[in-house]
Structures are given as structure tokens and as C-alpha cells.
Design a protein around this motif. Structure first.
Motif, PDB file in Angstrom:
ATOM      1  N   SER A 146       3.588  11.261   2.011  1.00  0.00           N
ATOM      2  CA  SER A 146       2.622  10.165   2.090  1.00  0.00           C
ATOM      3  C   SER A 146       1.178  10.651   2.128  1.00  0.00           C
ATOM      4  O   SER A 146       0.282   9.998   1.593  1.00  0.00           O
ATOM      5  CB  SER A 146       2.908   9.294   3.315  1.00  0.00           C
ATOM      6  OG  SER A 146       2.884  10.085   4.498  1.00  0.00           O
ATOM      7  N   SER A 147       0.946  11.813   2.719  1.00  0.00           N
ATOM      8  CA  SER A 147      -0.418  12.349   2.779  1.00  0.00           C
ATOM      9  C   SER A 147      -0.728  13.255   1.602  1.00  0.00           C
ATOM     10  O   SER A 147      -1.876  13.674   1.419  1.00  0.00           O
ATOM     11  CB  SER A 147      -0.623  13.129   4.072  1.00  0.00           C
ATOM     12  OG  SER A 147       0.186  14.295   4.067  1.00  0.00           O
TER      13      SER A 147
ATOM     14  N   THR B 136       0.120   4.173   0.743  1.00  0.00           N
ATOM     15  CA  THR B 136      -0.339   5.195   1.683  1.00  0.00           C
ATOM     16  C   THR B 136       0.785   5.712   2.583  1.00  0.00           C
ATOM     17  O   THR B 136       0.845   6.896   2.877  1.00  0.00           O
ATOM     18  CB  THR B 136      -1.473   4.643   2.556  1.00  0.00           C
ATOM     19  OG1 THR B 136      -2.520   4.186   1.713  1.00  0.00           O
ATOM     20  CG2 THR B 136      -1.988   5.720   3.494  1.00  0.00           C
ATOM     21  N   TYR B 137       1.673   4.820   3.021  1.00  0.00           N
ATOM     22  CA  TYR B 137       2.692   5.200   3.996  1.00  0.00           C
ATOM     23  C   TYR B 137       4.036   5.511   3.365  1.00  0.00           C
ATOM     24  O   TYR B 137       5.042   5.646   4.059  1.00  0.00           O
ATOM     25  CB  TYR B 137       2.842   4.099   5.035  1.00  0.00           C
ATOM     26  CG  TYR B 137       1.538   3.758   5.702  1.00  0.00           C
ATOM     27  CD1 TYR B 137       0.893   2.558   5.425  1.00  0.00           C
ATOM     28  CD2 TYR B 137       0.926   4.648   6.572  1.00  0.00           C
ATOM     29  CE1 TYR B 137      -0.310   2.255   6.019  1.00  0.00           C
ATOM     30  CE2 TYR B 137      -0.286   4.349   7.171  1.00  0.00           C
ATOM     31  CZ  TYR B 137      -0.902   3.149   6.888  1.00  0.00           C
ATOM     32  OH  TYR B 137      -2.100   2.852   7.469  1.00  0.00           O
TER      33      TYR B 137
ATOM     34  N   ASN C 228      -4.233   3.710  -4.801  1.00  0.00           N
ATOM     35  CA  ASN C 228      -2.859   3.203  -4.695  1.00  0.00           C
ATOM     36  C   ASN C 228      -1.996   3.691  -5.861  1.00  0.00           C
ATOM     37  O   ASN C 228      -1.151   2.942  -6.376  1.00  0.00           O
ATOM     38  CB  ASN C 228      -2.848   1.674  -4.624  1.00  0.00           C
ATOM     39  CG  ASN C 228      -1.809   1.141  -3.646  1.00  0.00           C
ATOM     40  OD1 ASN C 228      -1.429   1.822  -2.693  1.00  0.00           O
ATOM     41  ND2 ASN C 228      -1.356  -0.075  -3.866  1.00  0.00           N
TER      42      ASN C 228
ATOM     43  N   THR D  86       0.842  -1.189   0.000  1.00  0.00           N
ATOM     44  CA  THR D  86       0.000   0.000   0.000  1.00  0.00           C
ATOM     45  C   THR D  86       0.876   1.236   0.000  1.00  0.00           C
ATOM     46  O   THR D  86       1.747   1.390   0.853  1.00  0.00           O
ATOM     47  CB  THR D  86      -0.903   0.008   1.246  1.00  0.00           C
ATOM     48  OG1 THR D  86      -1.711  -1.177   1.249  1.00  0.00           O
ATOM     49  CG2 THR D  86      -1.817   1.218   1.231  1.00  0.00           C
TER      50      THR D  86
ATOM     51  N   ARG E 196      -1.466  12.435  -5.643  1.00  0.00           N
ATOM     52  CA  ARG E 196      -1.649  11.018  -5.320  1.00  0.00           C
ATOM     53  C   ARG E 196      -3.093  10.752  -4.942  1.00  0.00           C
ATOM     54  O   ARG E 196      -3.779  11.628  -4.407  1.00  0.00           O
ATOM     55  CB  ARG E 196      -0.700  10.599  -4.204  1.00  0.00           C
ATOM     56  CG  ARG E 196      -0.918  11.234  -2.859  1.00  0.00           C
ATOM     57  CD  ARG E 196       0.272  10.937  -1.923  1.00  0.00           C
ATOM     58  NE  ARG E 196       0.454   9.511  -1.732  1.00  0.00           N
ATOM     59  CZ  ARG E 196       1.598   8.953  -1.368  1.00  0.00           C
ATOM     60  NH1 ARG E 196       2.688   9.693  -1.191  1.00  0.00           N
ATOM     61  NH2 ARG E 196       1.679   7.650  -1.188  1.00  0.00           N
TER      62      ARG E 196
ATOM     63  N   ASN F 203      -4.484   7.859  -2.783  1.00  0.00           N
ATOM     64  CA  ASN F 203      -4.153   6.683  -1.981  1.00  0.00           C
ATOM     65  C   ASN F 203      -5.248   5.617  -2.055  1.00  0.00           C
ATOM     66  O   ASN F 203      -4.955   4.420  -1.920  1.00  0.00           O
ATOM     67  CB  ASN F 203      -3.889   7.079  -0.535  1.00  0.00           C
ATOM     68  CG  ASN F 203      -2.539   7.777  -0.360  1.00  0.00           C
ATOM     69  OD1 ASN F 203      -1.643   7.615  -1.184  1.00  0.00           O
ATOM     70  ND2 ASN F 203      -2.392   8.543   0.700  1.00  0.00           N
TER      71      ASN F 203
END
Length: 126
Positions: free
Chosen positions: A53-54, A30-31, A77, A28, A72, A74
Motif C-alpha cells: 500500500s505504501s 491508498t490502503y 489513485n 481510494t 504507484r 497514491n
């Protein structure tokens, strides 16, 4: 297996636009901090942009500021690089890369990133 796959490259005329995508499989995004790099024949790989990441933090190389935008999604993905007002000197293979350990101190340094895609060719020519 952790994998990044770039897409969206191609041949475009000067002044045109392309949107590159960087999709992750096996993990993922996300992080992860995501960087975009490019490498032209005979030249070193150079950092183009980076997104936290955010999505709240972004950086750009001076050569692309005002023309390229990184974003992005998330939920999908996927990270994007919108490239406008393309110039012949933007011609290169474009790579995305992922970094797990927070925003890198030197975002444009390839060694700061852990995983790499295989690249997508962008050619700007009339």
C-alpha cells in the motif's frame, strides 16, 4: 461502486516497452495492496507483480524480474506496471487486482485479492 480499470495495453514488437495503468474509481487505493496478473489463452492466471500500500514492498515473478517495474502514485489513485524488453511469451491479458487486508501471504494467488479490473490485452509480436 468499486471499480478498477486497466489501460495501456497494445501491440508491441519484441524488445519494446509498454506501461500499464490501473486506476481506481469509487474507492481510494491508498490502503490496498495491488497485484498484477496475466492470463494467456489456454493458461491459468498467473501473478506478475505485487506492490504494498505504501509502495515500499514489491514482488515479481521470476519470468519478469529485471524487466518489469511496479509503482504507484497514491495521489493519482493509480498503480503502474512498466514493462521493458518485452518478449512474445509476455503476450496475455493483464489484470490488476486490489486487496484490502494487508500484504498477502501468497501474493501471486488470485484468491488473495478482493477486486479485479476487466483486463487489457498486451500482444508482443513482430
Amino acid at each position: 461502486q468499486l471499480q478498477l480499470v486497466e489501460s495501456g495495453g497494445g501491440l508491441v514488437q519484441p524488445g519494446g516497452s509498454l506501461r500499464l495503468s490501473c486506476a481506481a474509481s469509487g474507492f481510494t487505493l491508498t490502503y490496498y495492496v495491488i497485484g498484477w496478473f496475466r492470463q494467456a489463452p489456454g493458461k491459468e492466471r498467473e501473478g506478475v507483480s505485487c506492490i504494498g500500500s505504501s509502495g515500499g514492498s514489491t514482488n515479481y515473478a521470476d519470468s519478469v524480474k529485471g524487466r518489469f517495474t511496479v509503482s504507484r502514485d497514491n495521489a493519482k489513485n493509480t498503480v503502474y506496471l512498466q514493462m521493458n524488453s518485452l518478449k512474445p511469451e509476455d503476450t496475455a491479458v493483464y489484470f490488476c487486482a486490489a486487496r484490502r487486508a494487508g500484504f498477502p501471504p501468497i501474493w501471486y494467488a488470485p484468491h488473495e485479492y478482493d477486486y479485479w479490473g476487466q483486463g487489457t490485452q498486451v500482444t508482443v509480436s513482430s
